[in-house]
Design a protein around this motif. Sequence first.
Motif, PDB file in Angstrom:
ATOM      1  N   ARG A 115     -24.267 -48.210  19.709  1.00 26.11           N
ATOM      2  CA  ARG A 115     -25.346 -48.874  18.950  1.00 26.11           C
ATOM      3  C   ARG A 115     -25.732 -48.106  17.627  1.00 26.11           C
ATOM      4  N   HIS A 116     -25.899 -46.719  17.824  1.00 26.80           N
ATOM      5  CA  HIS A 116     -26.290 -46.015  16.767  1.00 26.80           C
ATOM      6  C   HIS A 116     -25.188 -45.903  15.440  1.00 26.80           C
ATOM      7  N   ALA A 117     -23.934 -46.015  16.147  1.00 22.63           N
ATOM      8  CA  ALA A 117     -22.855 -45.943  15.221  1.00 22.63           C
ATOM      9  C   ALA A 117     -22.907 -47.422  14.213  1.00 22.63           C
ATOM     10  N   LEU A 118     -23.033 -48.276  15.124  1.00 21.85           N
ATOM     11  CA  LEU A 118     -23.105 -49.854  14.361  1.00 21.85           C
ATOM     12  C   LEU A 118     -24.302 -49.968  13.341  1.00 21.85           C
ATOM     13  N   GLU A 119     -25.574 -48.825  13.626  1.00 22.72           N
ATOM     14  CA  GLU A 119     -26.559 -48.889  12.661  1.00 22.72           C
ATOM     15  C   GLU A 119     -26.275 -48.022  11.802  1.00 22.72           C
ATOM     16  N   GLY A 120     -25.156 -47.424  11.616  1.00 21.43           N
ATOM     17  CA  GLY A 120     -24.728 -46.459  10.385  1.00 21.43           C
ATOM     18  C   GLY A 120     -25.565 -45.144  10.668  1.00 21.43           C
ATOM     19  N   LYS A 121     -25.800 -44.687  11.670  1.00 19.99           N
ATOM     20  CA  LYS A 121     -26.025 -43.542  12.107  1.00 19.99           C
ATOM     21  C   LYS A 121     -25.182 -42.423  12.409  1.00 19.99           C
ATOM     22  N   ILE A 122     -23.865 -42.768  12.401  1.00 17.94           N
ATOM     23  CA  ILE A 122     -22.608 -41.929  12.872  1.00 17.94           C
ATOM     24  C   ILE A 122     -21.475 -42.509  12.254  1.00 17.94           C
ATOM     25  N   ASP A 123     -20.597 -41.396  11.649  1.00 22.42           N
ATOM     26  CA  ASP A 123     -19.414 -41.900  10.995  1.00 22.42           C
ATOM     27  C   ASP A 123     -18.287 -41.463  11.680  1.00 22.42           C
ATOM     28  N   LEU A 124     -18.512 -40.554  12.583  1.00 23.29           N
ATOM     29  CA  LEU A 124     -17.258 -39.933  13.129  1.00 23.29           C
ATOM     30  C   LEU A 124     -17.655 -39.656  14.860  1.00 23.29           C
ATOM     31  N   ILE A 125     -16.844 -39.920  15.789  1.00 20.48           N
ATOM     32  CA  ILE A 125     -17.127 -39.768  17.251  1.00 20.48           C
ATOM     33  C   ILE A 125     -15.965 -38.833  17.646  1.00 20.48           C
ATOM     34  N   LEU A 126     -16.426 -37.943  18.214  1.00 15.07           N
ATOM     35  CA  LEU A 126     -15.288 -37.065  19.211  1.00 15.07           C
ATOM     36  C   LEU A 126     -15.209 -37.234  20.600  1.00 15.07           C
ATOM     37  N   CYS A 127     -13.982 -37.347  21.069  1.00 19.85           N
ATOM     38  CA  CYS A 127     -14.043 -37.592  22.533  1.00 19.85           C
ATOM     39  C   CYS A 127     -12.902 -36.596  22.989  1.00 19.85           C
ATOM     40  N   LYS A 128     -13.302 -36.172  24.337  1.00 18.99           N
ATOM     41  CA  LYS A 128     -12.427 -35.207  25.023  1.00 18.99           C
ATOM     42  C   LYS A 128     -10.954 -35.807  25.097  1.00 18.99           C
ATOM     43  N   SER A 129     -10.958 -37.108  25.527  1.00 22.69           N
ATOM     44  CA  SER A 129      -9.784 -37.860  25.892  1.00 22.69           C
ATOM     45  C   SER A 129      -9.920 -39.366  26.027  1.00 22.69           C
ATOM     46  N   VAL A 130      -8.970 -40.117  25.953  1.00 24.57           N
ATOM     47  CA  VAL A 130      -8.984 -41.460  26.279  1.00 24.57           C
ATOM     48  C   VAL A 130      -9.921 -41.962  27.276  1.00 24.57           C
ATOM     49  N   SER A 131      -9.513 -41.149  28.421  1.00 23.27           N
ATOM     50  CA  SER A 131      -9.913 -41.488  29.803  1.00 23.27           C
ATOM     51  C   SER A 131     -11.365 -41.384  29.903  1.00 23.27           C
ATOM     52  N   ARG A 132     -11.799 -40.314  28.998  1.00 23.93           N
ATOM     53  CA  ARG A 132     -13.226 -39.961  29.141  1.00 23.93           C
ATOM     54  C   ARG A 132     -14.079 -41.167  28.630  1.00 23.93           C
ATOM     55  N   PHE A 133     -13.507 -41.745  27.278  1.00 31.78           N
ATOM     56  CA  PHE A 133     -14.028 -42.661  26.535  1.00 31.78           C
ATOM     57  C   PHE A 133     -14.201 -43.969  27.350  1.00 31.78           C
ATOM     58  N   MET A 138     -14.084 -52.540  16.823  1.00 32.69           N
ATOM     59  CA  MET A 138     -15.084 -52.998  16.300  1.00 32.69           C
ATOM     60  C   MET A 138     -15.669 -51.790  15.595  1.00 32.69           C
ATOM     61  N   LEU A 139     -15.673 -50.572  16.132  1.00 30.10           N
ATOM     62  CA  LEU A 139     -16.089 -49.285  15.293  1.00 30.10           C
ATOM     63  C   LEU A 139     -15.476 -49.193  13.862  1.00 30.10           C
ATOM     64  N   LYS A 140     -14.017 -49.323  13.732  1.00 26.47           N
ATOM     65  CA  LYS A 140     -13.324 -49.130  12.845  1.00 26.47           C
ATOM     66  C   LYS A 140     -13.746 -50.180  11.616  1.00 26.47           C
ATOM     67  N   GLU A 141     -14.095 -51.518  12.205  1.00 25.10           N
ATOM     68  CA  GLU A 141     -14.394 -52.523  11.257  1.00 25.10           C
ATOM     69  C   GLU A 141     -15.859 -52.221  10.473  1.00 25.10           C
ATOM     70  N   ASN A 142     -16.548 -51.354  11.341  1.00 24.10           N
ATOM     71  CA  ASN A 142     -17.598 -51.002  10.736  1.00 24.10           C
ATOM     72  C   ASN A 142     -17.575 -49.346  10.202  1.00 24.10           C
ATOM     73  N   GLY A 143     -16.464 -48.894   9.733  1.00 28.53           N
ATOM     74  CA  GLY A 143     -16.242 -47.661   8.933  1.00 28.53           C
ATOM     75  C   GLY A 143     -16.375 -46.457  10.076  1.00 28.53           C
ATOM     76  N   VAL A 144     -16.360 -46.695  11.309  1.00 29.21           N
ATOM     77  CA  VAL A 144     -16.841 -45.484  12.109  1.00 29.21           C
ATOM     78  C   VAL A 144     -15.422 -45.124  12.782  1.00 29.21           C
ATOM     79  N   ARG A 145     -15.021 -43.741  12.815  1.00 32.82           N
ATOM     80  CA  ARG A 145     -13.494 -43.378  13.218  1.00 32.82           C
ATOM     81  C   ARG A 145     -14.017 -42.610  14.539  1.00 32.82           C
ATOM     82  N   VAL A 146     -12.786 -42.580  15.634  1.00 36.25           N
ATOM     83  CA  VAL A 146     -12.976 -41.976  16.726  1.00 36.25           C
ATOM     84  C   VAL A 146     -11.803 -41.098  16.851  1.00 36.25           C
TER      85      VAL A 146
END
Length: 541
Positions: free
Chosen positions: A103-121, A134-142
Motif C-alpha cells: 500500500r505504501h509503495a502504491l502511495e509513492g512512499k517507496i521506490d525500491l524494495i529489498l528482499c532476501k529471496s523470492v521465497s521470503r516474498f 503491479m509494483l513495476k507499473e507504478n515505478g517501484v522496483r524489487v
Amino acid sequence: MGETLFGHTGAAGFEEGFESTLATNSHHARLGSKEQQDLIKVAAYVRVSTLSDEQEDSLENQTTHYSRYIRTNPNWKMTGIYSDHGKSGTAASSRSGFNQMIRHALEGKIDLILCKSVSRFARNVLDTLDTVRMLKENGVRVIFEKEAIDTESMQSEFILTMMAAVAQEESRSISENIKWAYTKRMERGEPRFHRLLGYVQEDKRKWLVQPEEAEIVREAFELCTQEKSPAEIARIFVTKGYKTVKGNKEWSGTAIREILKNNHYIGEVLGQKMYTDNHLSHKSIRNRGEKKQYLIENHHEPIIDKETFQKAQLMLKKRAKPNKRRDRKQYPLSSRIVCGGCGGNLQRFECRGVVTWRCGKSVKSKDLCNMEGIREENIMTAIIAAFENKYESMEEGLPISKVIQKMLREIKNVDAKSDIEYNQLRGELESILHEENVAILTGADEVVEELKTRRVLIESVLKEKEKWWELLEADFSYRINASRKLENYSVKNTTLEELLEELKNIEYLRAWVVRVKALSPILFSITWVTGEEIEVELCEE
C-alpha cells in the motif's frame, strides 16, 4: 570470505551477487546519479514462517542487516523495514506487514524494495508475479538478494517466474515431507504428543497421567452420563474454579465436547483425524474416509474405561443437532467492542429484530463476567455522541467547509503519523543494537547491561505499538471510503444536516472509531483513530 549478519558467505555468496546487481544498474537515474538530487526511498521486507527462537533470531538479523545496509548508502533514504512474524508466504492475504508495504509503495512512499529471496516474498507464483508487475507499473522496483534478481530489468521476468515456481514447489515439497514423516511415525506406533488435559510429558516420557487434571476429565464424563449437556458441564467447572489445560478458568461447551469425544482418554490414539487439503490454502478438513487413518490401541495409560466412553458418545449423539453451517458474518464493530469488566470481546446477537452485544465470557457463565447485554442502538448513540463531542465546532457556526477539512485532515494524517512513529522507534532500536554490539566486542560489561535494558524497553514499546498499528491497518478501507465522501462534500454546498445524517452509517463512523470499551450498559469509552479516548455516559431511561 565475506561476513554478514546472516553468517559467513563465500566469495560467490548472495550478498556479493546483490552488490554486483546494484553496481550493474548504477547508471540508471533511479539509482542516484550525480545529477539526481532526490534520494531513492528504499524499504525492505523480512518474514519468518514460524515463531521459533531460531527464526525470531533470523528475523532480527534480517532487520538489522537491511537497516544498516540502507542507511549506509548515501543515495538512499530508508522508509521502513516491513515484517511478518509466524506467517506463511503461500497466501499474501494473511500478511499485514506485506500488505502495508504494498500500500505504501502504491502511495509513492517507496521506490525500491529489498528482499532476501523470492521465497521470503511469497511462495505462491501468482502472488509473486502479480505483485511485482503491479509494483513495476507504478515505478517501484524489487531486488531479491539471494537470486540477484532486479525487476527493473525486463530479462528478470522469466527468471523471476522460474524462481517463484521453484519457491512454490519447495513449499509443496516441505509439506509432502512433513506428511510423509507423520505417516511413517504413525505406522511405527509413535504418535506425536500434544499437551492435553490429563496427560503431561516429563523428560522423554510421554503420556503420563496428571492426577489432578485426570480427576477433572473423569468428572466431565461422569456428568455427561448423568445427562448433563457440555454447556452445563462447562458452567459447573467455571463455578468450581477448575483450570483448563491453558491454566485459565474459562470453560466452554465446545471445550467440554472435545474432551468427551477424545479417544486418547481410553488409551488409544487415532491418527489423521484431520488433513490439509493443499499446501497453499492450509485449510484443515475433517477426515471422513478420504485419507488413511491409523488406530493405535493400548498406547498409554487410560483415564476413562471404554464402557463410560461409549456411554458418553451415545449421550453426545442423542444431543447432536443437524449441522447448519453458515458463513460467519463480519460486522463493522466485530472484534472492536470490548468488555470493560473482563476485557473479553462482545459478540453480536439478534432476536426478533433487536440486536444486542454480549460479553463472550458472560455468555459462558456469569461467574466469568456479569456484564449485561447491551443494545446496539445504545452503542451507536454513544459513538455519535463521542463524534459530535470531538467535532463540537460543527455547532459553533464554523463554515461546514472548514469542519470537513478538519475531519479529512485527521483521518488522512493517521497513516503518516504511524509511519513516523515506527521509523523513530526502529531508528532508536538500531542505534542501541549497534552500540550494544560495539560494547560486547570491547568487553564493556556494565555498558552492555545498560544498553540491554534500554533495548528491551524499546522492543516492548514496539511490540505494544504494533498491536495498535495492526488495528489501524485493518481499518484502512473505512478511512479511504470516508475520505472520498468528505472530498465529495467539499466540492458541493453540503449542509450541516447532510453531514450529520451520515453519522447514522456505522461504516462511515468506523473511519474514526477504533475501539469501543463497554464499561456498563450506559457508560462507554471510545478510542479514536488518533489514540485519544472519549468517555460517554448515556442518560438512563
